[in-house]
Design a protein around this motif. Structure first.
Motif, PDB file in Angstrom:
ATOM      1  N   TYR A 149       0.866  -1.187   0.000  1.00  0.00           N
ATOM      2  CA  TYR A 149       0.000   0.000   0.000  1.00  0.00           C
ATOM      3  C   TYR A 149       0.892   1.222   0.000  1.00  0.00           C
ATOM      4  O   TYR A 149       2.092   1.132   0.299  1.00  0.00           O
ATOM      5  CB  TYR A 149      -0.918   0.012   1.232  1.00  0.00           C
ATOM      6  CG  TYR A 149      -0.156  -0.051   2.521  1.00  0.00           C
ATOM      7  CD1 TYR A 149       0.352   1.107   3.115  1.00  0.00           C
ATOM      8  CD2 TYR A 149       0.105  -1.270   3.140  1.00  0.00           C
ATOM      9  CE1 TYR A 149       1.095   1.043   4.277  1.00  0.00           C
ATOM     10  CE2 TYR A 149       0.845  -1.350   4.298  1.00  0.00           C
ATOM     11  CZ  TYR A 149       1.333  -0.190   4.873  1.00  0.00           C
ATOM     12  OH  TYR A 149       2.075  -0.252   6.006  1.00  0.00           O
TER      13      TYR A 149
ATOM     14  N   ASN B 116       4.533   0.391   1.790  1.00  0.00           N
ATOM     15  CA  ASN B 116       5.076  -0.913   2.076  1.00  0.00           C
ATOM     16  C   ASN B 116       4.745  -1.813   0.920  1.00  0.00           C
ATOM     17  O   ASN B 116       3.659  -1.721   0.353  1.00  0.00           O
ATOM     18  CB  ASN B 116       4.449  -1.492   3.346  1.00  0.00           C
ATOM     19  CG  ASN B 116       5.384  -1.353   4.502  1.00  0.00           C
ATOM     20  OD1 ASN B 116       6.494  -1.880   4.446  1.00  0.00           O
ATOM     21  ND2 ASN B 116       4.974  -0.614   5.507  1.00  0.00           N
ATOM     22  N   GLY B 117       5.691  -2.640   0.552  1.00  0.00           N
ATOM     23  CA  GLY B 117       5.437  -3.526  -0.561  1.00  0.00           C
ATOM     24  C   GLY B 117       6.141  -4.838  -0.333  1.00  0.00           C
ATOM     25  O   GLY B 117       6.886  -4.997   0.629  1.00  0.00           O
ATOM     26  N   PRO B 118       5.906  -5.769  -1.237  1.00  0.00           N
ATOM     27  CA  PRO B 118       6.505  -7.088  -1.058  1.00  0.00           C
ATOM     28  C   PRO B 118       8.032  -7.107  -1.217  1.00  0.00           C
ATOM     29  O   PRO B 118       8.684  -8.047  -0.771  1.00  0.00           O
ATOM     30  CB  PRO B 118       5.819  -7.942  -2.128  1.00  0.00           C
ATOM     31  CG  PRO B 118       5.172  -7.012  -3.069  1.00  0.00           C
ATOM     32  CD  PRO B 118       4.990  -5.711  -2.375  1.00  0.00           C
ATOM     33  N   PHE B 119       8.609  -6.092  -1.839  1.00  0.00           N
ATOM     34  CA  PHE B 119      10.052  -6.097  -2.075  1.00  0.00           C
ATOM     35  C   PHE B 119      10.740  -5.376  -0.928  1.00  0.00           C
ATOM     36  O   PHE B 119      10.682  -4.165  -0.813  1.00  0.00           O
ATOM     37  CB  PHE B 119      10.327  -5.365  -3.393  1.00  0.00           C
ATOM     38  CG  PHE B 119      11.766  -5.371  -3.841  1.00  0.00           C
ATOM     39  CD1 PHE B 119      12.232  -6.339  -4.708  1.00  0.00           C
ATOM     40  CD2 PHE B 119      12.646  -4.394  -3.412  1.00  0.00           C
ATOM     41  CE1 PHE B 119      13.554  -6.320  -5.145  1.00  0.00           C
ATOM     42  CE2 PHE B 119      13.968  -4.381  -3.846  1.00  0.00           C
ATOM     43  CZ  PHE B 119      14.420  -5.343  -4.714  1.00  0.00           C
TER      44      PHE B 119
ATOM     45  N   PRO C  73      12.533  -2.050  -5.899  1.00  0.00           N
ATOM     46  CA  PRO C  73      11.149  -1.859  -5.483  1.00  0.00           C
ATOM     47  C   PRO C  73      10.445  -0.956  -6.470  1.00  0.00           C
ATOM     48  O   PRO C  73      11.045  -0.042  -7.031  1.00  0.00           O
ATOM     49  CB  PRO C  73      11.283  -1.150  -4.138  1.00  0.00           C
ATOM     50  CG  PRO C  73      12.611  -0.478  -4.193  1.00  0.00           C
ATOM     51  CD  PRO C  73      13.474  -1.369  -5.030  1.00  0.00           C
TER      52      PRO C  73
HETATM   53  N1  LIG Z   1      -0.413  -3.520  -3.972  1.00  0.00           N
HETATM   54  C1  LIG Z   1       0.068  -2.278  -3.818  1.00  0.00           C
HETATM   55  N2  LIG Z   1      -0.791  -1.226  -3.749  1.00  0.00           N
HETATM   56  C2  LIG Z   1      -0.330   0.023  -3.623  1.00  0.00           C
HETATM   57  N3  LIG Z   1       0.977   0.323  -3.551  1.00  0.00           N
HETATM   58  C3  LIG Z   1       1.868  -0.680  -3.622  1.00  0.00           C
HETATM   59  C4  LIG Z   1       1.466  -2.012  -3.760  1.00  0.00           C
HETATM   60  N4  LIG Z   1       2.572  -2.781  -3.809  1.00  0.00           N
HETATM   61  C5  LIG Z   1       3.619  -1.941  -3.699  1.00  0.00           C
HETATM   62  N5  LIG Z   1       3.211  -0.677  -3.588  1.00  0.00           N
HETATM   63  C6  LIG Z   1       4.035   0.524  -3.476  1.00  0.00           C
HETATM   64  O1  LIG Z   1       5.220   0.332  -4.222  1.00  0.00           O
HETATM   65  C7  LIG Z   1       6.337   0.414  -3.364  1.00  0.00           C
HETATM   66  C8  LIG Z   1       7.367  -0.590  -3.800  1.00  0.00           C
HETATM   67  O2  LIG Z   1       6.830  -1.860  -3.693  1.00  0.00           O
HETATM   68  P1  LIG Z   1       7.743  -3.159  -3.837  1.00  0.00           P
HETATM   69  O3  LIG Z   1       8.331  -3.096  -5.181  1.00  0.00           O
HETATM   70  O4  LIG Z   1       6.828  -4.307  -3.671  1.00  0.00           O
HETATM   71  O5  LIG Z   1       8.749  -3.055  -2.752  1.00  0.00           O
HETATM   72  C9  LIG Z   1       5.779   0.165  -1.995  1.00  0.00           C
HETATM   73  O6  LIG Z   1       6.563   0.774  -1.010  1.00  0.00           O
HETATM   74  C10 LIG Z   1       4.425   0.764  -2.053  1.00  0.00           C
HETATM   75  O7  LIG Z   1       4.522   2.163  -1.850  1.00  0.00           O
END
Ligand SMILES: Nc1ncnc2c1ncn2[C@@H]1O[C@H](COP(=O)(O)O)[C@@H](O)[C@H]1O
Ligand SMILES: Nc1ncnc2c1ncn2[C@@H]1O[C@H](COP(=O)(O)O)[C@@H](O)[C@H]1O
Ligand SMILES: Nc1ncnc2c1ncn2[C@@H]1O[C@H](COP(=O)(O)O)[C@@H](O)[C@H]1O
Ligand code: NA
Ligand code: NA
Ligand code: NA
Lengths: 104, 341, 104, 104, 341, 341
Positions: free
Chosen positions: A32, C40-43, C88
């Motif tokens: 999010y 926050n995200g999965p990475f 990310p």
């Molecule tokens: N499902 C999601 N919905 C909204 N924002 C996301 C989502 N997944 C990741 N993000 C945003 O993208 C950033 C990087 O995500 P990630 O690449 O998964 O680390 C996160 O810190 C969030 O701000």
């Protein structure tokens, strides 16, 4: 590869942010994003302005993208019922295309 | 008669003190539509430094203090906080056009404590050389927390009773019940009380004299002057919100600081006679009661009683309560102490 | 006069902002807007919180509107491949209506 | 209950924010939200960067959701004509689903 | 034995020094769930003022310094930075559950330098009156940059070697190759080094004495105390991230500050005997080595080795490395210097 | 000849004064691509404190001043502001590649006043012990507002005349006509003038001596040094914008500060002979004229003449005008005063 997904946008006061996120994580959102802003709505007044002695009253927008539109509806319904019934806040849904579906 | 005259004299002189002058200056600027603002982050930093300064000094001096003396004033602080909330509920909620939940929230804010007003009071006493106990700043949470907790508990009970029937059912299942422990914890974790407590601990257990003397003490007066400007601007800007709610809030906000301060002054006087609580201490207890929370109180109430209207409670407190407390309360209770004791 | 256009939203860490913008400009975007937030995200983890000793880890959202949906797809694909593969970030596309098409 | 609605997004400089909001309220919007950001567009330069000695030049995004898509078109047209003709700024519209229609 | 006793005494007394006390106070607040925060912008300003103060003083004093003396310590600073990274790569990467790229990034951060810890070390020496060369602050980049550059180069090589086969091909075409020049430039342009260098230049070429005496010097102690609170809060909050990665990071983070400081102390002692490098200088060299970067290091590594996990390197450094360095490293190396020299 | 020599000497010495040194230091950092920044909120706070300091001192000293003396210099301040705008319109708009609206906006910014440059000028006079009237800071709005108002009025007239025919019709119906009152009010409400006026009022009507001495005065030099760094960084970064517009802006920006300062110096000299306006006052009047607005001016112009290109006016003023004024204007006019009077 593009995939259809649903973007849920929640606007509410910062002080209720934590509760919203709790619901999101319970419903399986994998990520999010949160933005701070100001605003005005029909429910009481809000801090839109400059000085903000009560910072927690600021408006935040929480964006979550989920793949399944039914999951999105479920999240939105829970949010409306549990977090926003007697509190300031709106929820909106829209269609987006995303990439790398495994991340959502 | 003499006392009244002397108070007016004091009040006129008070207008010239920087503290009040800067507050009025801020209001004037806002009234003239000025776009002058002090950035939010600077505001937070200033409050932090002021509270650290108060805490550090308290902590350093407490080392040699007789802490038993704190008991009675602390008890009276709790009592004052509780009385203010009940009084507010009874008085305000009866007035026409006032919702009981909003009344309770407003009373809670007036029962809670303003760190900035407290700092202004301390500087005033220091300037005129009226002494007080080292541990007086430790009274802050004893009044602040009970008032907020009680207001939230009463507020939630009122909602449940009057509660919106349709939604009530689904809500009751999902909303957590009121947990007093939770609210106390939340209050103690708020940024204002945390800074004060951190200062107290560091003053008590480390040797912060060099940094206190070179940094926290010299900045105190200046930072307070800026805080007064901010509070003045804010007071004026919130007036427009106050106009949206029942006029009785304004009436309450004028009377409450003096009434509450008077109650605490009376209790303080009892402690003075029973355990030798200093006149300066009595004044500060009265100022704690007279002030209404501006930093931690509003968000705590917002989270605790979301359906209460912040325009009502923040408007009353910030726009009227706080200026009255600083302009009239502080000189009044000080003067009273020089006369009475 | 309304025109169909595509809004590309990129969420990533501030530290990668420059690279993303470089790609956007190379692909002919005439404008873009950036917002700072937390997330926050999965990475790995991200700074969503209050204190941020490492400010560059904050999340930014870069929004670009382009007229042609194929250009949008191209931009999104390049971003996914070049800027966000082992980093990310997410990219989403959505349909919007805009005015004064000559600006885009 | 979900309802169709239209999200209007206005990007412009902070200095023109007040005028935009005036139009929104005149047209009956019941709420709006504002976010600050940075950006670059084809109309002159903008402050996107870090230091901003002229803070009012920052970009703001004003989001308004209205139920009726014709009202949305009307707002957008008025904004383009009155507030943004010889000034920086873009307006975009998109479809969203919202809840509790009475709030909008 | 005496030395150990005397060190423990020093450590207990150290707990009472504001520097360490404020760090622990910040940790305590965070541990109790406090919402106390110092705004990010204030944090950046504080760091800027501290580094300008260190730079200005260095610059003003360097004017009459014999800069040839700097050569050997600067060489040893580079050497220490390089050793730390290689050592970290060898030690950490062998441990179970640790990815080689994460290991290299972590070692890079420990090889780089913390401006805040360095400031704390300087204040400590000033307080106890242990002298050091005017140009000691100029050693900072000599250790910081080689460590970061080496870590990024090694990290990228490791990725290419182990590299994700599927994407590798398309990536290699598009990603720019590692450019050492670029990384050095990036490091020098970071906000921390820039502030230090700006201070040095202004101290060297202008006459900043009045502003130094009236502003930068008097604020130093107070700003450092606040920085320590921030670092304490941050240290505690990052612990949760550290828990998500292999436990061996925690072990490394406990040992590394003392080991690295020891290595630098040894090299410093050689310089002491060869060119008369002052005992205070040796201590500061050890503190540079013992500290791990908290301001410029993390984003530099993030940009340089995006696939390395920041939870690992920031967690180890901020949560454990820095507190250990301040609580144990600083008093230990100071005490060592009074014994050895 | 002697005068020229003495000026060059002064200039070289000036390079070593912190004020100019810090400005150049900021430019150097930006030129080297440094990511050093001072947070925006800190910048605003610094400007606020500087202006409050100037205002407070003015207010405190005005109490015993003969305010009639202010009349002529105030008149000359207005006159200077007006002359600068007309002169700019005539000179700039004739040059090739320059749009008349952009020319007017640029002239407006150069006619308006920079609080930061003014603060630097005051500190310079204080440092060399050249005295000036207590009310000199009150001249600021007398030059600033007329220049901005006139520029906006002329700008809008120019747009209407040359106006884009197609849109003109629909626009004229909807856009409010130019209201001079509105623009004056807007200017007075801007954050810079508000802070100055607030300081003046508080200095005049309250007793702010303790807080002035303990806070505003001691921070002045340090905050100004940081402001200079910010302005240096900003000056360099804006150069790239200046490059996008006609080169004649750069030429104008080099000459304007000296020309405008010279005009004001001449008028000030008249006031000196007629009503005894002090040499220091004449210098400050010249500096007001020589400076160009950096805080309130740009947004006022942006709102007032939205179609004027900010790259032109901000670029000229921030990148060239201000550095020239500080580096050459301030020492030049000071030196001139010691020679002439
Ligand atoms: N499902 C999601 N919905 C909204 N924002 C996301 C989502 N997944 C990741 N993000 C945003 O993208 C950033 C990087 O995500 P990630 O690449 O998964 O680390 C996160 O810190 C969030 O701000
Ligand atoms: N129609 C709307 N369009 C955009 N944002 C809105 C709208 N209504 C409410 N909001 C946002 O939601 C927040 C809470 O609204 P409310 O629940 O009506 O108090 C407001 O402060 C706005 O930021
Ligand atoms: N194509 C675009 N995509 C996203 N944002 C844009 C775009 N064009 C302009 N903007 C935003 O709108 C602002 C004003 O643009 P302009 O009117 O072109 O100066 C810019 O600073 C951007 O923040
Ligand atoms: Na109270
Ligand atoms: Na190190
Ligand atoms: Na001027």
């Amino acid at each position: 590869m593009k995939h259809k997904a649903t973007l849920i946008s929640v606007m509410t006061e910062k002080v209720f942010e934590e509760e919203v996120i709790e619901v999101l994580l319970q419903e399986g959102a994998k990520g999010y994003t949160i933005f701070e802003g100001g605003g005005n709505g029909p429910f009481h007044m809000h801090q839109s302005g400059h000085i903000s002695v009560a910072d927690e009253f600021r408006i935040v927008k929480i964006e979550v993208i989920v793949l399944d539109s039914e999951v999105a509806d479920g999240i939105a319904t829970r949010l409306m019922e549990e977090c926003l019934t007697d509190r300031p806040g709106i929820v909106s849904l829209s269609e987006v295309d995303i990439f790398r579906a495994q991340k959502f | 008669m003499d006392a009244i005259l002397s108070f007016f004299e004091l009040f006129l002189k008070g207008l010239q003190t920087p503290t009040l002058g800067f507050l009025l200056g801020g209001m004037l600027m806002a009234a003239m539509g000025s776009r002058l603002t002090i950035p939010d982050q600077v505001y937070k930093f200033i409050v932090f430094v002021l509270l650290m300064k108060i805490g550090l000094r308290g902590g350093m001096e407490i080392r040699n203090a007789n802490l038993e003396e704190l008991l009675l004033p602390a008890l009276f602080a709790v009592l004052t906080g509780v009385i203010i909330v009940y009084l507010g509920k009874i008085l305000l909620a009866k007035l026409p056009g006032i919702n009981v939940v909003d009344a309770i929230a407003t009373a809670g804010l007036f029962g809670a404590v303003s760190a900035s007003t407290f700092a202004a009071g301390m500087l005033h006493l220091d300037d005129i050389g009226m002494e007080y106990e080292a541990w007086v700043s430790a009274l802050y949470p004893f009044m602040d927390i009970p008032a907020l907790v009680l207001a939230i508990v009463l507020g939630r009970l009122a909602i449940e009773k009057s509660g919106s029937k349709e939604e009530g059912a689904s809500l009751k299942k999902k909303r957590k019940p009121v947990s007093i422990n939770e609210i106390v914890k939340e209050s103690l974790q708020g940024s204002a009380l945390s800074a004060l407590i951190l200062g107290l601990i560091l003053g008590l257990f480390t040797q912060p004299e060099p940094v206190y003397e070179s940094f926290y003490l010299p900045l105190f007066r200046g930072f307070l002057s800026i805080l007064m400007i901010i509070m003045g601007i804010e007071a004026w800007q919130r007036l427009s919100e106050l106009r949206r709610v029942a006029h009785w809030y304004a009436v309450y906000a004028v009377i409450a600081p003096l009434l509450h301060g008077g109650i605490a002054f009376g209790l303080g006087a009892i402690a003075h006679h029973m355990t030798g609580f200093s006149p300066g201490g009595v004044v500060l207890l009265a100022i704690l009661a007279s002030s209404s929370s501006d930093i931690s109180g509003p968000p705590t109430l917002r989270a605790g009683i979301p359906s209460a209207n912040p325009s009502a409670y923040i408007g009353s407190s910030t726009s009227i309560g706080t200026p009255i407390c600083i302009a009239i309360g502080i000189p009044l209770f000080t003067e009273l102490a020089t006369i009475v004791f």
